[in-house]
Design a protein around this motif. Sequence first.
Motif, PDB file in Angstrom:
ATOM      1  N   ALA A  58       0.860  -1.103  -0.015  1.00 49.49           N
ATOM      2  CA  ALA A  58      -0.321  -0.176  -0.009  1.00 49.49           C
ATOM      3  C   ALA A  58       0.934   1.236  -0.042  1.00 49.49           C
ATOM      4  O   ALA A  58       0.629   2.144  -0.764  1.00 49.49           O
ATOM      5  CB  ALA A  58      -0.894  -0.101   1.306  1.00 49.49           C
ATOM      6  N   ALA A  59       1.944   1.250   0.735  1.00 51.59           N
ATOM      7  CA  ALA A  59       2.836   2.283   0.938  1.00 51.59           C
ATOM      8  C   ALA A  59       3.323   2.601  -0.589  1.00 51.59           C
ATOM      9  O   ALA A  59       3.571   3.710  -0.756  1.00 51.59           O
ATOM     10  CB  ALA A  59       4.030   2.274   2.066  1.00 51.59           C
ATOM     11  N   ARG A  60       3.924   1.736  -0.945  1.00 48.76           N
ATOM     12  CA  ARG A  60       4.652   1.714  -2.287  1.00 48.76           C
ATOM     13  C   ARG A  60       3.487   2.383  -3.464  1.00 48.76           C
ATOM     14  O   ARG A  60       3.828   3.027  -4.432  1.00 48.76           O
ATOM     15  CB  ARG A  60       5.223   0.356  -2.720  1.00 48.76           C
ATOM     16  CG  ARG A  60       6.259  -0.098  -2.100  1.00 48.76           C
ATOM     17  CD  ARG A  60       7.513   0.900  -2.451  1.00 48.76           C
ATOM     18  NE  ARG A  60       8.034   0.797  -3.585  1.00 48.76           N
ATOM     19  CZ  ARG A  60       8.801   1.790  -4.181  1.00 48.76           C
ATOM     20  NH1 ARG A  60       8.794   2.992  -3.762  1.00 48.76           N
ATOM     21  NH2 ARG A  60       9.141   1.480  -5.520  1.00 48.76           N
ATOM     22  N   ARG A 103       8.691   6.191  -0.483  1.00 51.17           N
ATOM     23  CA  ARG A 103      10.062   5.442  -1.329  1.00 51.17           C
ATOM     24  C   ARG A 103      10.081   4.059  -0.788  1.00 51.17           C
ATOM     25  O   ARG A 103       9.457   3.695   0.148  1.00 51.17           O
ATOM     26  CB  ARG A 103      11.186   6.255  -0.530  1.00 51.17           C
ATOM     27  CG  ARG A 103      11.417   7.437  -1.011  1.00 51.17           C
ATOM     28  CD  ARG A 103      12.333   8.607  -0.373  1.00 51.17           C
ATOM     29  NE  ARG A 103      13.385   7.648   0.289  1.00 51.17           N
ATOM     30  CZ  ARG A 103      14.412   8.099   1.304  1.00 51.17           C
ATOM     31  NH1 ARG A 103      14.427   9.419   1.430  1.00 51.17           N
ATOM     32  NH2 ARG A 103      15.277   7.484   1.673  1.00 51.17           N
ATOM     33  N   ALA A 104      10.746   3.264  -1.283  1.00 51.59           N
ATOM     34  CA  ALA A 104      10.786   1.691  -0.933  1.00 51.59           C
ATOM     35  C   ALA A 104      11.511   1.433   0.421  1.00 51.59           C
ATOM     36  O   ALA A 104      10.809   0.878   0.982  1.00 51.59           O
ATOM     37  CB  ALA A 104      11.973   0.823  -2.097  1.00 51.59           C
ATOM     38  N   ASP A 105      12.562   2.372   0.878  1.00 53.06           N
ATOM     39  CA  ASP A 105      12.820   1.998   2.130  1.00 53.06           C
ATOM     40  C   ASP A 105      12.006   2.576   3.215  1.00 53.06           C
ATOM     41  O   ASP A 105      11.942   1.833   4.507  1.00 53.06           O
ATOM     42  CB  ASP A 105      14.351   2.785   2.460  1.00 53.06           C
ATOM     43  CG  ASP A 105      14.409   4.130   2.120  1.00 53.06           C
ATOM     44  OD1 ASP A 105      13.444   4.650   1.438  1.00 53.06           O
ATOM     45  OD2 ASP A 105      15.402   4.780   2.281  1.00 53.06           O
ATOM     46  N   ASP A 106      11.116   3.644   2.877  1.00 53.25           N
ATOM     47  CA  ASP A 106      10.380   4.070   3.871  1.00 53.25           C
ATOM     48  C   ASP A 106       9.074   2.928   3.997  1.00 53.25           C
ATOM     49  O   ASP A 106       8.502   2.813   5.057  1.00 53.25           O
ATOM     50  CB  ASP A 106       9.632   5.347   3.505  1.00 53.25           C
ATOM     51  CG  ASP A 106      10.635   6.580   3.799  1.00 53.25           C
ATOM     52  OD1 ASP A 106      11.671   6.364   4.235  1.00 53.25           O
ATOM     53  OD2 ASP A 106      10.229   7.610   3.195  1.00 53.25           O
ATOM     54  N   SER A 107       8.806   2.423   3.017  1.00 55.26           N
ATOM     55  CA  SER A 107       7.583   1.498   2.985  1.00 55.26           C
ATOM     56  C   SER A 107       8.021   0.166   3.746  1.00 55.26           C
ATOM     57  O   SER A 107       7.191  -0.530   4.386  1.00 55.26           O
ATOM     58  CB  SER A 107       7.491   1.132   1.415  1.00 55.26           C
ATOM     59  OG  SER A 107       7.092   1.961   0.619  1.00 55.26           O
ATOM     60  N   VAL A 108       9.204   0.013   3.751  1.00 53.31           N
ATOM     61  CA  VAL A 108       9.789  -1.431   4.543  1.00 53.31           C
ATOM     62  C   VAL A 108       9.683  -1.037   5.969  1.00 53.31           C
ATOM     63  O   VAL A 108       9.354  -1.866   6.757  1.00 53.31           O
ATOM     64  CB  VAL A 108      11.055  -1.998   4.143  1.00 53.31           C
ATOM     65  CG1 VAL A 108      11.633  -2.705   5.191  1.00 53.31           C
ATOM     66  CG2 VAL A 108      11.300  -2.280   2.603  1.00 53.31           C
ATOM     67  N   ALA A 109      10.055   0.136   6.418  1.00 52.16           N
ATOM     68  CA  ALA A 109      10.036   0.655   7.703  1.00 52.16           C
ATOM     69  C   ALA A 109       8.602   0.907   7.808  1.00 52.16           C
ATOM     70  O   ALA A 109       8.206   0.422   9.351  1.00 52.16           O
ATOM     71  CB  ALA A 109      10.641   2.039   7.934  1.00 52.16           C
ATOM     72  N   ALA A 110       7.680   1.065   7.292  1.00 54.44           N
ATOM     73  CA  ALA A 110       6.504   1.313   7.638  1.00 54.44           C
ATOM     74  C   ALA A 110       5.617  -0.257   7.934  1.00 54.44           C
ATOM     75  O   ALA A 110       4.914  -0.362   8.648  1.00 54.44           O
ATOM     76  CB  ALA A 110       5.520   2.037   6.350  1.00 54.44           C
TER      77      ALA A 110
END
Length: 307
Positions: A83-85, A90-97
């Motif tokens: 969903a974040a992507r 950003r990809a790294d932000d999405s992983v942290a989310a």
Amino acid sequence: MLDTLIRVLVFFAFIGLGALLVKLKRLNAQGLDGLSAYFYWLAFPCWLVTSFAKLPPFQPALTLPLLAYIAAMIVTALCVIIAARGLKARADDSVAAGMAGFINNSAFLGIPIAISLFGPAVSQTGPLVVAADFLILFSLGCAGLAKASGHTVKMALINTARNPTVIGALIGVFCMAIGFHFPPAIENALDMLGHSGPPVALVALGGMLGMMPASNLIRPDAASAAAIIGKILLAPALVALVLTLLHVDPLTFRVFVFLAATPTAVSVFIQSKMYGLWFEGAARSVAQSTLISLFTLSALALLLTAS
């Protein structure tokens, strides 16, 4: 509902103290790093060691429900990442989310409230959820953060194995498995360190929020929005679905679903800060999901106690 309100208010009181110290210029970015390091390297690992060492022997009948819970939370994290992507994060932000979407505040907020709602029998099942959260799910989240920060898969796994939270959880679970108990003096010392962790982490969180523009505190970014919805709504719904399909007993159902609905744990903010990834978003997610949970947990408590 009153118990939920009081605990959430105490939670925000510590956050407010951190923000106040920043506004009074008694706490700066370097001080926040020190508080985060204390929680990361010392306080939280000690809490995990002593808490897990005190767990009752594992009940084999809970194996399948616990695996189903873990699977549901992993699916939640994957949904948050997708969903974040999709929202152009950003990809790294999405992983942290994704990590913010499946790591519960089950220990410090969920268990005490669950015991007040469902009785002392919660102490037999609830801590197993905490163990799953901070041994298995937390390890997966940290590995994802390490990979997103630029490490190879091999280095991400090595860094996760070196993570003091993971080490503390492993030691605690090992002690539980062999029935080892620390001598009283050592246990008391570890308890003192462990119990100091949550207030320190919340003050650090409040300090970070105090350094952010007020507009950023209210308006979540795409990754934060995905994480909050995943944590508060999707996670308990998926856990309820899989446990219903397994026909688990009512107490296990209530405890697992309620703990899955707790907000994002403050340790997610600490970990993201250590990795330098999306820590402002993590701070928002922890604070906002906790505020929202004042209403969602109260509503869920009414549903679960009425059934």
